[in-house]
Design an enzyme around this catalytic site. Structure first.
Site, PDB file in Angstrom:
ATOM      1  N   ASP A 161       0.402  -1.486   0.454  1.00 37.96           N
ATOM      2  CA  ASP A 161       0.561   0.128   0.429  1.00 37.96           C
ATOM      3  C   ASP A 161       0.994   1.039  -0.473  1.00 37.96           C
ATOM      4  O   ASP A 161       1.549   1.384   0.966  1.00 37.96           O
ATOM      5  CB  ASP A 161      -0.654   0.010   1.314  1.00 37.96           C
ATOM      6  CG  ASP A 161      -1.453   1.195   1.303  1.00 37.96           C
ATOM      7  OD1 ASP A 161      -3.016   1.268  -0.122  1.00 37.96           O
ATOM      8  OD2 ASP A 161      -1.843   1.678   2.064  1.00 37.96           O
ATOM      9  N   GLU A 202       1.016  -0.693  -5.075  1.00 39.25           N
ATOM     10  CA  GLU A 202       0.248  -0.274  -5.291  1.00 39.25           C
ATOM     11  C   GLU A 202       0.352   1.767  -4.946  1.00 39.25           C
ATOM     12  O   GLU A 202       0.279   2.241  -4.079  1.00 39.25           O
ATOM     13  CB  GLU A 202      -0.884  -0.001  -4.245  1.00 39.25           C
ATOM     14  CG  GLU A 202      -2.468   1.134  -4.627  1.00 39.25           C
ATOM     15  CD  GLU A 202      -2.676   1.424  -3.472  1.00 39.25           C
ATOM     16  OE1 GLU A 202      -3.438   2.460  -3.292  1.00 39.25           O
ATOM     17  OE2 GLU A 202      -1.977   1.236  -2.455  1.00 39.25           O
TER      18      GLU A 202
END
Length: 706
Positions: A424, A453
Site C-alpha cells: 500500500d 500500489e
C-alpha cells in the site's frame, strides 16, 4: 568500449605512463609497452591499444546499468548494440550471458542489422539474477574470406592469399577441440596443397570451412563492453496472473455476521471457478478504536462500526497479528494451504502505517513524528485528514531499527506461507528502504512477488519498479477513449519502460469507482474486463462488487463507493442471476488456453473506422496462434465499423477467406480480404474475441460440419 581509461594521481612520479593492457584471449601477441609522456601533470591511463572495435548504445540497459531489466522463466532477452571498427575489416560480435553465481560465460553469436547494429538473444531458464554483456573483435578470417571471394571473382592470382588463409585456419586448429581441430588441420593442408588454385572458386563457396571458423573464430584483441548488465528473473506468475480482491469480513454466507478466514476458505472454489490464481486480501490485522471511521468514511462512528482495515493495530496486536474476529494464524495457514490445492496464491496487503492504538506507538514513539503540541502527526492529504492513521517517520534517528522491523513483517508472513504481497502506497516511503528491503527478501526468497500500489507520477512509479517491485498498478482505470488506451498501452509496451515495469490493470478497486463504470452499467463492466484482461498479462478486479456491477458513488463526482466495504461489512449473494461470474470465467479461461494472450510481446492495434470501437491482436511468435479483440467503448449504443487487418503480416492469404471464431459467443464467421464488418450490441456482449484460423476452402471446413 575499445579504450578503457583509469585515471590515477601522478604525484608519486614525475613521468606519467600509458600502458597497453593485455586483452582477454590474446596470449603472447599482446605486449606491454610503456611510453613516457612529456607533462608531469598528465594522469596515468590504461589503454587497450590494439583493440579496434567500439561497442555503444547497448539496449536494453537501464540507467547505464544501475538497475536490472526483468524477465520471467522461459522468456527471451533480446539485446542490440552498435558495434563497429575502424577501416574495412569485418567484425565479429557475441552476446555473453551467465547466471550471476556462475563463473563461466555462455555465448551466442550476434547477427548484423542495418546501421552497424547487431542483435542477439538468450533465454533465461531459472529464477535468480543473470548477467549479460557484449564482446566484439576484428574477424580476420571473415575479412580474408570476403576479400578472397572478390579476388577470385575478378580473376586475380590468389596463391599468396591461399597461404594467408591456411595460416588463419591452422592457428584456429590449435585452439579447437576435436573433432573440429582435425577438420581445420585438413582444411589447412587443402589450402596449401598443389591443387588449391584450381579449386579456388569451390573453396569460396564451401560452407563447412566458414562454419568451422565461426565456431572457433580467432579472437585477437577483443573489446568487451565496459559493464555487466543484469536481468532479474522471476517465476512465471510474475508475468501472467489474474487477481481477485475481496474483504474477508464480508465473506460470511449469513447476513449480519462478521466473516472469518474460514469463510474465505469456503469461498475459494468460487474464486477458482472464475479462473483467478491470486486472491488478494486487504489488511487482516486488528483495527484501532481511536478515531475509528464510520460508514462512508464518517468521522462519527456508531456502535458496531468496524472501521477501516488500513487503520492497523490495537490491544490485540499489530502487523504480525490477525483480527480476532477473522480467526488466528492457524486459520490463516489453513487458508493458504487450501488455496494452494486449487492453484491459488494468497496475496497479503502490507500497509506500513499504524492506528493510534498500535503497540508500536507506545513501544517505539521515536518512529513517529511529533507535532509542536506533543501529539503524533496523523496522515493527511489536505484537505483530507486521516486521524485514525499514523505514518512512520522514516527520518527518525532510529531509522535502522525501523527498517529492520518493517522487513521483519514481510519475513513473518513469508513464514506463514505468503509469497505474494500487495504494498500500500509505497511511494510515501523512501526509495532506499525499498531497494534494501526487497533486495534482502529476494536474496533469501527469490520466488516472492511484490505489487506496487502507487498511483502517483510516472517517474516515481518507474523508480519503484526499478528498485524491485514485481508489478505495478497503472492509470488504466482512467483511460477510456480509443486514443487514450492506444497511446497508453503503446507507451508501456514499446519503450524502455517495458524492460522494468510490469503493468497490472485494474478496472476497479475499493478506492476507485470510475465515472465510466458509474454511468455505463453492466456493459461498461464487461468491456473494461475484456480490455484489462487482454491488454495486460496481469490484471485484477475487486469483487464481488465488480461481478455484481456496483456503480453507486458516495456522492456525485466522487470515485468512492456508496456504503464502501472499507468501512462496513456486506453480505454478498454469490448466486445473483445478474452476476458476471460466468462471463469472467470465460475470459479467464481463454487467457489460460491461448499462450498469445499471456504476453504483450506481439500486441498490435488495428484500424477501425469508428472511434467507439477499439481493435487489437496478439499472436504467438511463429504466428500459428492469432487472437483478435474487438471491443466497443460505448456502453449505451450499438456500434459498427470496418476492421482493417494486415493479412500478410499474419501469414494469411489475401485471396482466400479465413475463419474467425468468437471465443466469447462461440460464433464463427467467414472474413474476406483486409476489411471486414463488425457490429457490437452492448446489451448482449460489447466485445468479440476472435481466434483467427488461417485457411478455409469451403463451408465444410467449419468445425460444426465435422
Amino acid at each position: 568500449m575499445g579504450t578503457i581509461l583509469k585515471t590515477t594521481s601522478s604525484t608519486e612520479s614525475n613521468v606519467a605512463k600509458i600502458q597497453t593492457a593485455t586483452p582477454e584471449g590474446t596470449g603472447e601477441k599482446a605486449m606491454q609497452h610503456t611510453m613516457a609522456l612529456s607533462s608531469s601533470k598528465q594522469p596515468s591511463v590504461t589503454i587497450n591499444g590494439q583493440a579496434r572495435v567500439v561497442i555503444e548504445s547497448v539496449r536494453p540497459e537501464i540507467d547505464s546499468g544501475r538497475f536490472p531489466i526483468k524477465r520471467t522463466v522461459g522468456e527471451k532477452v533480446v539485446v542490440q548494440a552498435k558495434v563497429f571498427g575502424d577501416g574495412h575489416d569485418a567484425v565479429a560480435v557475441v552476446l555473453r550471458y551467465r547466471v550471476s553465481t556462475d563463473t563461466a560465460w555462455q555465448e551466442v553469436a550476434m547477427r548484423p542489422l542495418a546501421g552497424d547494429r547487431w542483435e542477439g538473444e538468450f533465454t533465461v531458464e531459472r529464477v535468480g539474477v543473470y548477467e549479460y554483456t557484449i564482446q566484439g573483435w576484428v574477424d580476420r578470417f571473415s575479412t580474408w574470406h570476403r576479400d578472397f571471394q572478390k579476388r577470385v571473382a575478378a580473376g586475380q592470382q590468389t596463391q599468396v592469399d591461399l597461404l594467408v588463409g591456411a595460416d588463419l585456419v591452422e592457428e584456429a586448429a590449435e585452439r579447437a577441440p576435436e573433432p573440429d581441430g582435425d577438420s581445420l588441420r585438413q582444411w589447412g593442408r587443402r589450402l596449401r596443397g598443389d591443387g588449391a588454385l584450381g579449386h579456388a572458386r569451390q573453396l569460396c563457396e564451401d560452407k563447412e570451412l566458414v562454419a568451422l571458423m565461426q565456431r572457433h573464430s580467432l579472437r585477437d584483441f577483443p573489446t568487451t563492453y565496459d559493464r555487466d548488465l543484469r536481468v532479474t528473473v522471476e517465476r512465471k506468475r510474475a508475468g501472467f496472473s489474474a487477481w481477485y480482491e475481496m474483504f474477508p469480513r464480508s465473506a460470511s454466507d449469513e447476513p449480519g455476521r462478521h466473516g472469518t478466514l474460514k469463510d474465505v476458505e469456503a469461498r475459494l472454489p468460487y474464486v477458482a471457478a472464475m479462473g483467478f490464481d491470486v486472491l488478494y486480501l486487504p489488511p487482516i490485522h486488528p483495527i484501532g478504536e481511536s478515531f475509528r471511521k464510520g460508514k462512508n468514511n464518517g468521522e462519527q462512528p456508531e456502535d458496531g462500526d468496524v472501521g477501516s482495515p488500513w487503520a492497523i493495530g490495537s490491544s490485540a496486536g499489530g502487523h504480525k497479528a490477525t483480527h480476532p474476529q477473522l480467526g488466528g494464524l492457524e486459520d490463516f495457514r489453513s487458508l493458504v494451504a487450501a488455496a494452494e490445492e486449487l492453484g491459488i496464491e494468497i496475496a497479503l496487503d502490507i500497509a506500513f502505517q499504524c492506528s493510534p492504538d498500535h503497540p508500536y506507538v507506545k513501544e517505539y514513539p521515536e518512529w513517529f513524528r511529533l507535532r509542536p503540541d506533543g501529539t503524533i502527526q496523523y496522515a493527511e492529504n489536505p484537505p483530507k485528514k486521516y486521524q485514525d492513521i499514523y505514518p512512520f517517520d522514516f527520518e527518525s534517528k532510529d531509522w535502522w531499527s525501523l527498517w529492520n522491523e518493517l522487513k521483519g513483517i514481510f519475513d513473518f508472513w513469508i513464514e506463514q506461507g505468503v509469497k505474494v504481497f500487495r504494498v500500500d502506497n509505497p511511494h510515501t516511503k523512501p526509495f532506499a528502504f525499498w531497494e534494501w528491503c526487497i533486495g534482502e527478501i529476494k536474496s533469501a526468497h527469490p520466488d516472492v512477488l511484490f505489487l506496487s500500489e502507487a498511483f502517483t507520477r510516472p517517474t516515481i512509479m518507474h523508480r519503484l519498479a526499478k528498485l524491485g517491485f514485481t508489478q505495478s498498478y497503472t492509470y488504466f482505470a482512467w483511460r477510456n477513449t480509443k486514443r487514450e488506451l492506444t497511446e497508453y498501452v503503446t507507451a508501456l509496451n514499446c519503450s524502455e519502460v517495458r524492460e522494468f515495469l510490469r503493468p497490472n490493470f485494474w478496472p476497479n478497486t475499493p478506492d476507485i469507482l470510475t465515472e465510466y463504470l458509474q454511468l455505463g452499467g453492466r456493459p461498461a463492466f464487461m468491456s473494461r474486463l475484456v480490455l484489462a484482461a487482454l491488454l495486460s498479462p496481469n490484471y485484477g478486479i475487486y469483487g464481488p462488487p465488480f461481478e455484481h456491477c456496483w456503480n453507486a458513488p458516495r456522492e456525485p463526482g466522487s470515485e468512492e463507493y456508496l456504503d464502501s466495504e472499507k468501512y462496513q461489512v456486506h453480505h454478498h449473494d454469490l448466486d445473483r442471476p445478474d452476476s458476471l461470474k460466468d462471463f469472467i470465467a470465460r475470459v479467464n479461461r481463454l487467457r489460460r488456453e491461448h499462450a498469445a494472450l499471456q504476453t504483450n510481446q506481439n500486441l498490435r492495434f488495428h484500424e477501425v473506422d469508428n472511434e467507439e470501437i477499439i481493435c487489437f491482436s496478439k499472436s504467438s511468435e511463429d504466428r500459428s496462434q492469432i487472437v483478435l479483440a474487438v471491443v466497443s467503448l460505448d456502453p449505451h449504443h450499438r456500434q459498427s465499423g470496418w476492421v482493417e487487418l494486415p493479412l500478410e503480416d499474419f501469414g494469411l492469404d489475401t485471396d482466400r477467406p479465413c475463419q474467425v471464431h468468437d471465443l466469447l459467443s462461440d460464433a464463427r464467421f467467414l472474413w474476406h480480404g483486409r476489411r471486414n464488418y463488425v457490429e457490437l450490441n452492448p446489451e448482449i456482449v460489447p466485445a468479440h474475441v476472435f481466434q483467427v484460423r488461417r485457411r478455409v476452402r469451403t463451408e465444410h471446413d467449419f468445425e460444426y460440419y465435422l
